[in-house]
Design a protein around this motif. Structure first.
Motif, PDB file in Angstrom:
ATOM      1  N   GLY A  14       0.805  -1.220   0.000  1.00  0.00           N
ATOM      2  CA  GLY A  14       0.000   0.000   0.000  1.00  0.00           C
ATOM      3  C   GLY A  14       0.834   1.265   0.000  1.00  0.00           C
ATOM      4  O   GLY A  14       0.382   2.302   0.460  1.00  0.00           O
ATOM      5  N   TYR A  15       2.082   1.184  -0.494  1.00  0.00           N
ATOM      6  CA  TYR A  15       2.969   2.346  -0.575  1.00  0.00           C
ATOM      7  C   TYR A  15       3.153   3.022   0.779  1.00  0.00           C
ATOM      8  O   TYR A  15       3.016   4.227   0.920  1.00  0.00           O
ATOM      9  N   SER A  16       3.449   2.224   1.804  1.00  0.00           N
ATOM     10  CA  SER A  16       3.641   2.798   3.131  1.00  0.00           C
ATOM     11  C   SER A  16       4.888   2.215   3.786  1.00  0.00           C
ATOM     12  O   SER A  16       5.457   1.244   3.319  1.00  0.00           O
ATOM     13  N   GLY A  17       5.278   2.817   4.867  1.00  0.00           N
ATOM     14  CA  GLY A  17       6.456   2.378   5.605  1.00  0.00           C
ATOM     15  C   GLY A  17       7.725   3.008   5.045  1.00  0.00           C
ATOM     16  O   GLY A  17       7.684   3.935   4.242  1.00  0.00           O
ATOM     17  N   TYR A  18       8.849   2.495   5.482  1.00  0.00           N
ATOM     18  CA  TYR A  18      10.125   2.991   4.998  1.00  0.00           C
ATOM     19  C   TYR A  18      10.227   2.772   3.494  1.00  0.00           C
ATOM     20  O   TYR A  18       9.680   1.813   2.966  1.00  0.00           O
ATOM     21  N   SER A  19      10.935   3.662   2.820  1.00  0.00           N
ATOM     22  CA  SER A  19      11.073   3.532   1.376  1.00  0.00           C
ATOM     23  C   SER A  19      12.484   3.889   0.944  1.00  0.00           C
ATOM     24  O   SER A  19      13.250   4.498   1.690  1.00  0.00           O
ATOM     25  N   PHE A  20      12.805   3.493  -0.280  1.00  0.00           N
ATOM     26  CA  PHE A  20      14.109   3.763  -0.882  1.00  0.00           C
ATOM     27  C   PHE A  20      13.862   4.291  -2.280  1.00  0.00           C
ATOM     28  O   PHE A  20      13.117   3.692  -3.051  1.00  0.00           O
ATOM     29  N   LYS A  21      14.466   5.434  -2.611  1.00  0.00           N
ATOM     30  CA  LYS A  21      14.237   6.074  -3.908  1.00  0.00           C
ATOM     31  C   LYS A  21      15.473   5.916  -4.794  1.00  0.00           C
ATOM     32  O   LYS A  21      16.591   6.116  -4.341  1.00  0.00           O
ATOM     33  N   THR A  22      15.243   5.527  -6.046  1.00  0.00           N
ATOM     34  CA  THR A  22      16.312   5.488  -7.041  1.00  0.00           C
ATOM     35  C   THR A  22      15.969   6.478  -8.139  1.00  0.00           C
ATOM     36  O   THR A  22      14.814   6.605  -8.531  1.00  0.00           O
ATOM     37  N   LEU A  23      16.970   7.186  -8.619  1.00  0.00           N
ATOM     38  CA  LEU A  23      16.749   8.190  -9.643  1.00  0.00           C
ATOM     39  C   LEU A  23      16.796   7.569 -11.023  1.00  0.00           C
ATOM     40  O   LEU A  23      17.442   6.555 -11.239  1.00  0.00           O
ATOM     41  N   GLY A  24      16.105   8.198 -11.950  1.00  0.00           N
ATOM     42  CA  GLY A  24      15.927   7.685 -13.298  1.00  0.00           C
ATOM     43  C   GLY A  24      17.194   7.234 -14.004  1.00  0.00           C
ATOM     44  O   GLY A  24      18.202   7.925 -13.973  1.00  0.00           O
ATOM     45  N   GLY A  25      17.110   6.067 -14.604  1.00  0.00           N
ATOM     46  CA  GLY A  25      18.187   5.555 -15.424  1.00  0.00           C
ATOM     47  C   GLY A  25      19.361   4.945 -14.686  1.00  0.00           C
ATOM     48  O   GLY A  25      20.287   4.450 -15.292  1.00  0.00           O
ATOM     49  N   LYS A  26      19.368   4.978 -13.386  1.00  0.00           N
ATOM     50  CA  LYS A  26      20.483   4.436 -12.612  1.00  0.00           C
ATOM     51  C   LYS A  26      20.111   3.067 -12.065  1.00  0.00           C
ATOM     52  O   LYS A  26      19.025   2.865 -11.548  1.00  0.00           O
ATOM     53  N   ARG A  27      21.024   2.128 -12.178  1.00  0.00           N
ATOM     54  CA  ARG A  27      20.819   0.778 -11.660  1.00  0.00           C
ATOM     55  C   ARG A  27      21.564   0.672 -10.331  1.00  0.00           C
ATOM     56  O   ARG A  27      22.768   0.895 -10.274  1.00  0.00           O
ATOM     57  N   VAL A  28      20.827   0.388  -9.282  1.00  0.00           N
ATOM     58  CA  VAL A  28      21.424   0.281  -7.946  1.00  0.00           C
ATOM     59  C   VAL A  28      20.901  -0.970  -7.254  1.00  0.00           C
ATOM     60  O   VAL A  28      19.861  -1.506  -7.616  1.00  0.00           O
ATOM     61  N   SER A  29      21.627  -1.404  -6.240  1.00  0.00           N
ATOM     62  CA  SER A  29      21.165  -2.511  -5.405  1.00  0.00           C
ATOM     63  C   SER A  29      20.343  -1.941  -4.259  1.00  0.00           C
ATOM     64  O   SER A  29      20.669  -0.883  -3.725  1.00  0.00           O
TER      65      SER A  29
END
Length: 54
Positions: A14-29
């Motif tokens: 439900g899009y809640s709790g802690y979150s992690f954001k990645t910016l466009g076009g970047k591949r991250v773990s």
């Protein structure tokens, strides 16, 4: 140049709790606290669009 997309991955459904954001076009773990626990994610345009269809 096309639009830049951002993806946000949430710990809870439900899009809640802690979150992690990645910016466009970047591949991250994903960080270890979120890996194998992610319940929901969303992508949205974060700007930078200068072509047709934006």
């Amino acid at each position: 140049m096309g639009p830049l997309f951002t993806c946000r991955t949430y710990f809870n459904a439900g899009y809640s709790g802690y979150s992690f954001k990645t910016l466009g076009g970047k591949r991250v773990s994903l960080p270890t606290w979120l890996k194998n626990n992610s319940a929901s994610s969303e992508s949205y345009c974060s700007g930078g669009c200068s072509g047709p269809g934006c």
